[in-house]
Motif scaffolding. Structure first.
Motif, PDB file in Angstrom:
ATOM      1  N   ALA A 174      -7.800 -61.648 -91.725  1.00 37.38           N
ATOM      2  CA  ALA A 174      -9.053 -61.567 -92.706  1.00 37.38           C
ATOM      3  C   ALA A 174     -10.410 -62.332 -92.094  1.00 37.38           C
ATOM      4  CB  ALA A 174      -8.666 -62.426 -94.086  1.00 37.38           C
ATOM      5  N   GLN A 175     -11.416 -61.839 -92.314  1.00 34.54           N
ATOM      6  CA  GLN A 175     -12.652 -62.220 -92.078  1.00 34.54           C
ATOM      7  C   GLN A 175     -13.023 -63.905 -92.249  1.00 34.54           C
ATOM      8  OE1 GLN A 175     -16.322 -60.131 -92.536  1.00 34.54           O
ATOM      9  NE2 GLN A 175     -17.597 -61.787 -91.903  1.00 34.54           N
ATOM     10  N   PRO A 176     -12.585 -64.170 -93.716  1.00 33.93           N
ATOM     11  CA  PRO A 176     -12.895 -65.830 -93.691  1.00 33.93           C
ATOM     12  C   PRO A 176     -11.684 -66.661 -92.780  1.00 33.93           C
ATOM     13  CG  PRO A 176     -12.820 -64.705 -95.861  1.00 33.93           C
ATOM     14  CD  PRO A 176     -12.571 -63.760 -94.641  1.00 33.93           C
ATOM     15  N   ALA A 177     -10.662 -66.284 -92.503  1.00 35.24           N
ATOM     16  CA  ALA A 177      -9.627 -66.989 -91.677  1.00 35.24           C
ATOM     17  C   ALA A 177     -10.272 -66.959 -90.084  1.00 35.24           C
ATOM     18  CB  ALA A 177      -8.247 -66.316 -91.756  1.00 35.24           C
ATOM     19  N   TRP A 178     -10.745 -65.776 -89.801  1.00 37.77           N
ATOM     20  CA  TRP A 178     -11.128 -65.572 -88.375  1.00 37.77           C
ATOM     21  C   TRP A 178     -12.478 -66.525 -88.190  1.00 37.77           C
ATOM     22  CZ3 TRP A 178      -9.734 -63.985 -83.609  1.00 37.77           C
ATOM     23  CH2 TRP A 178     -10.779 -63.827 -82.786  1.00 37.77           C
ATOM     24  N   GLU A 179     -13.235 -66.597 -89.160  1.00 35.19           N
ATOM     25  CA  GLU A 179     -14.650 -67.532 -89.090  1.00 35.19           C
ATOM     26  C   GLU A 179     -14.195 -69.032 -89.214  1.00 35.19           C
ATOM     27  OE1 GLU A 179     -16.999 -66.004 -92.328  1.00 35.19           O
ATOM     28  OE2 GLU A 179     -17.857 -64.434 -90.810  1.00 35.19           O
ATOM     29  N   GLN A 180     -13.055 -69.423 -89.255  1.00 36.22           N
ATOM     30  CA  GLN A 180     -12.511 -70.764 -89.167  1.00 36.22           C
ATOM     31  C   GLN A 180     -12.270 -70.972 -87.359  1.00 36.22           C
ATOM     32  OE1 GLN A 180     -12.468 -73.323 -91.647  1.00 36.22           O
ATOM     33  NE2 GLN A 180     -13.621 -71.669 -92.604  1.00 36.22           N
ATOM     34  N   ILE A 181     -11.896 -70.005 -86.942  1.00 34.22           N
ATOM     35  CA  ILE A 181     -11.498 -70.478 -85.388  1.00 34.22           C
ATOM     36  C   ILE A 181     -12.502 -69.655 -84.420  1.00 34.22           C
ATOM     37  CG2 ILE A 181      -9.208 -70.658 -85.922  1.00 34.22           C
ATOM     38  CD1 ILE A 181      -8.616 -67.892 -84.878  1.00 34.22           C
ATOM     39  N   ALA A 182     -13.327 -68.742 -84.909  1.00 39.64           N
ATOM     40  CA  ALA A 182     -14.271 -68.002 -83.837  1.00 39.64           C
ATOM     41  C   ALA A 182     -15.641 -67.323 -84.492  1.00 39.64           C
ATOM     42  CB  ALA A 182     -13.343 -66.917 -83.187  1.00 39.64           C
ATOM     43  N   ILE A 183     -16.486 -66.933 -83.889  1.00 35.15           N
ATOM     44  CA  ILE A 183     -17.514 -66.401 -84.495  1.00 35.15           C
ATOM     45  C   ILE A 183     -17.449 -64.844 -84.695  1.00 35.15           C
ATOM     46  CG2 ILE A 183     -19.888 -65.789 -83.938  1.00 35.15           C
ATOM     47  CD1 ILE A 183     -20.037 -68.437 -82.111  1.00 35.15           C
TER      48      ILE A 183
END
Length: 129
Positions: free
Chosen positions: A6-15
């Motif tokens: 999910a995009q919100p999860a991805w944004e916790q570890i990367a741009i």
């Protein structure tokens, strides 16, 4: 290897940039607590079995299923750790043979009793090393 996140999860570890992103990863040892678990989903003539808490290599390369009135039948990977059988196995106790990617196999006899129902999970005492 394919990861959906999910995009919100991805944004916790990367741009976030969208699209396909190369990811480096490595497997790490994991010693699960307890035995391998089997969750039976699906409907009559379609058993979808989630196999979880798998030790050893951690990933499954092959699964077969056996009803108390049938022989061994190969299952096919549906997605992730979900394996499917298109057989009518209702009213039969179920056994599974699971092979991990390092070639180790275990036969799990009579995992589910003959009165099993869909959406039940059955824990075993057996585990891959």
């Amino acid at each position: 290897m394919h990861f959906d996140m999910a995009q919100p999860a991805w944004e916790q570890i990367a741009i976030y940039r969208g699209g396909i992103v190369p990811v480096q990863f490595r497997r790490v040892p994991c010693t699960p607590t307890g035995g391998v678990r089997f969750t039976i989903n699906g409907r009559s003539y379609f058993e979808l079995v989630l196999i979880s808490n798998v030790g050893g290599a951690g990933d499954i390369s092959a699964v077969s299923i056996k009803g108390s009135n049938t022989g061994w039948q190969p299952m096919s990977r549906n997605w992730g750790a979900n394996w499917q059988s298109n057989s009518y196995l209702n009213g039969q106790s179920l056994s599974f043979q699971v092979t991990t990617s390092d070639g180790n196999s275990i036969i799990f006899y009579n995992v589910a009793p003959s009165n099993w129902q869909f959406q039940q999970t059955f824990a075993t005492s057996q585990q891959f090393n």
